[in-house]
Design a protein around this motif. Sequence first.
Motif, PDB file in Angstrom:
ATOM      1  N   ARG A 239       0.842  -1.205   0.000  1.00  0.00           N
ATOM      2  CA  ARG A 239       0.000   0.000   0.000  1.00  0.00           C
ATOM      3  C   ARG A 239       0.874   1.251   0.000  1.00  0.00           C
ATOM      4  N   HIS A 242       2.175   1.933  -3.355  1.00  0.00           N
ATOM      5  CA  HIS A 242       1.110   2.127  -4.351  1.00  0.00           C
ATOM      6  C   HIS A 242       0.989   0.952  -5.317  1.00  0.00           C
ATOM      7  N   ARG A 245      -4.313  -1.282  -3.088  1.00  0.00           N
ATOM      8  CA  ARG A 245      -5.082  -0.523  -2.107  1.00  0.00           C
ATOM      9  C   ARG A 245      -6.207  -1.414  -1.605  1.00  0.00           C
ATOM     10  N   SER A 258      -3.437  -1.389  -7.852  1.00  0.00           N
ATOM     11  CA  SER A 258      -3.435   0.068  -8.083  1.00  0.00           C
ATOM     12  C   SER A 258      -2.974   0.389  -9.494  1.00  0.00           C
TER      13      SER A 258
END
Length: 258
Positions: A239, A242, A245, A258
């Motif tokens: 997370r 990135h 998520r 993501s």
Amino acid sequence: MRMAEMVSSGLEDLSLHINTKISNVKRTLQLRNAGEEPSFKSTLGEIKHEILLVNDLLNKMEMEVKHHKELKDLLKELQKSAESHEMEARHLSENIPFCLLKPTQSCAAGLTVKREEQPEVVEPKPAKKPPKESRLIKEASLITAEEFESLPAYMKGRLTCDQINAVVKGINKAVADKYKILHQPLKSMKAAARKLYYRFLEDETADSKGTFFVVEADIGEFTQLKVDKRFHAIVTVLRHCHRVREIRGVGRVRYVIS
């Protein structure tokens, strides 16, 4: 005489009110003292335990109601989509171009044209079917050495870059296997795949529409990864970088690419 009756009636009402209050106070004192008696303590404990059980059941019932509401909303969307497709199919069937219609036998019999007068008809070659477009399935990229080195020490802990990327590969595999099933025609599926297909639909929410995601059940179904403390620690890293998520819902966490 009437004045005396009104005074007497008012005193009786006041006396009754005071006596009621005294009775309530006595009952309250009795109940408070009852809690101290050993014979009642076990009964009160059982009542408390039953109340906690009922409260737990109510919480579970509330979660089930929310879950069924989500399923109901999903089914409504599927119904709207099916009705839209049905209307399109009906419109196409009612508006077939004349050139595609085959002449009936009665029409053919009525047209008695001499063989030599009949123009030579060149039948068009059937058009080749365009190749099916391959649907791209999104996947997360691996963590680079530079990204790993830039992680905060508290987040990195004892994790290695290889351990993190092993989870990335596992999530990518689960996503790929899941959406291969979702992209198949329903009629061609076997019973096991069809069961997974319907579970995938249940996992969908309005927030997850148009994304590629998996839940813990998918990771257990398609990979050898263990969903333990280390897995959740690695998800925190992903997370932060990135790669994924989270979309949280009733009883499920959806890990979205993501």
